[in-house]
Write a protein that holds these residues in place. Structure first.
Motif, PDB file in Angstrom:
ATOM      1  N   LYS A   1      10.290  67.802-112.988  1.00 58.42           N
ATOM      2  CA  LYS A   1      11.211  67.936-111.854  1.00 58.42           C
ATOM      3  C   LYS A   1      11.827  69.322-111.954  1.00 58.42           C
ATOM      4  CE  LYS A   1      12.225  63.036-111.931  1.00 58.42           C
ATOM      5  NZ  LYS A   1      13.233  62.029-112.287  1.00 58.42           N
TER       6      LYS A   1
ATOM      7  N   GLY B   1      15.178  72.235-106.462  1.00 60.50           N
ATOM      8  CA  GLY B   1      14.794  72.852-105.202  1.00 60.50           C
ATOM      9  C   GLY B   1      13.313  72.774-104.868  1.00 60.50           C
ATOM     10  N   ARG B   2      12.527  72.075-105.685  1.00 62.53           N
ATOM     11  CA  ARG B   2      11.082  71.960-105.440  1.00 62.53           C
ATOM     12  C   ARG B   2      10.635  70.506-105.557  1.00 62.53           C
ATOM     13  NH1 ARG B   2       8.237  76.241-109.392  1.00 62.53           N
ATOM     14  NH2 ARG B   2       9.888  77.780-109.453  1.00 62.53           N
ATOM     15  N   GLU B   3       9.443  70.256-105.057  1.00 67.09           N
ATOM     16  CA  GLU B   3       8.826  68.946-105.252  1.00 67.09           C
ATOM     17  C   GLU B   3       8.428  68.821-106.723  1.00 67.09           C
ATOM     18  OE1 GLU B   3       8.351  66.383-103.025  1.00 67.09           O
ATOM     19  OE2 GLU B   3       9.685  67.615-101.791  1.00 67.09           O
TER      20      GLU B   3
ATOM     21  N   THR C   1      16.063  78.402-114.257  1.00 60.46           N
ATOM     22  CA  THR C   1      15.730  77.355-113.290  1.00 60.46           C
ATOM     23  C   THR C   1      15.920  75.978-113.925  1.00 60.46           C
ATOM     24  OG1 THR C   1      14.109  78.775-112.205  1.00 60.46           O
ATOM     25  CG2 THR C   1      13.919  76.417-111.802  1.00 60.46           C
TER      26      THR C   1
ATOM     27  N   HIS D   1      15.343  72.284-114.820  1.00 63.89           N
ATOM     28  CA  HIS D   1      14.168  71.416-114.768  1.00 63.89           C
ATOM     29  C   HIS D   1      14.313  70.288-115.776  1.00 63.89           C
ATOM     30  CE1 HIS D   1      13.287  74.564-117.713  1.00 63.89           C
ATOM     31  NE2 HIS D   1      12.391  73.755-118.281  1.00 63.89           N
TER      32      HIS D   1
END
Length: 127
Positions: free
Chosen positions: A73, A76-78, A94, A96
Motif C-alpha cells: 500500500k 496516494g496510489r493504488e 513516501t 507505505h
C-alpha cells in the motif's frame, strides 16, 4: 565492502523503527560516492498475515520480492500486488505499508540510498 550476517555489518545511527515487527537482516552498509548518502541493503522477512505498518525512508528504496505474495500500500496510489520476481521503487519520504498475503513467509531484498544521519525507517500515521 561489508558482507555477512547483521552482527558483522556496521550499525547505522538511530534504530530502525521496523526492527520490532519484521525480521530484517542488514547485508551491507556502505558510504556512497554521493556526499550525504549511504547505500544500505536489507533482507526482510514478513510472516504470513503480518504487515510492516505505515512508514517512510529518508531516501529511495529499490526492492525485489524473493518469495511470497505482498500487498504494498502506497499513499496516494493504488496498492501493488507483488509476487516473487517482482520489483518496486519507493520514492523518498513516501508512506507505505507492506502486508504479506501468505501462505508462506514473504521475503524481499531492499537497497536504500539514504541520509546516514536519519533512521532507515520511521513509522508514520496511516494516510
Amino acid at each position: 565492502m561489508t558482507t555477512g550476517d547483521a552482527s558483522a555489518a556496521p550499525q547505522g545511527p538511530p534504530q530502525d523503527a521496523l526492527a520490532g515487527r519484521l525480521k530484517r537482516t542488514e547485508l551491507q552498509h556502505e558510504h556512497s560516492s554521493v556526499p550525504g548518502r549511504d547505500i544500505v541493503q536489507v533482507l526482510t522477512e514478513i510472516p504470513a498475515g503480518v504487515e510492516s505498518g505505515w512508514h517512510t525512508h529518508p531516501g529511495e528504496e529499490v526492492g525485489y520480492i524473493l518469495a511470497g505474495h505482498v500487498e504494498m500500500k502506497i499513499a496516494g496510489r493504488e496498492p501493488l500486488l507483488l509476487n516473487a520476481g517482482d520489483h518496486f521503487l519507493m520514492p523518498p519520504g513516501t508512506p507505505h505499508n507492506a502486508l504479506d498475503l501468505g501462505p508462506e513467509t514473504g521475503m524481499m531484498l531492499s537497497t536504500y540510498f539514504v541520509d546516514p544521519e536519519r533512521a532507515l525507517a520511521s513509522f508514520v500515521a496511516a494516510p
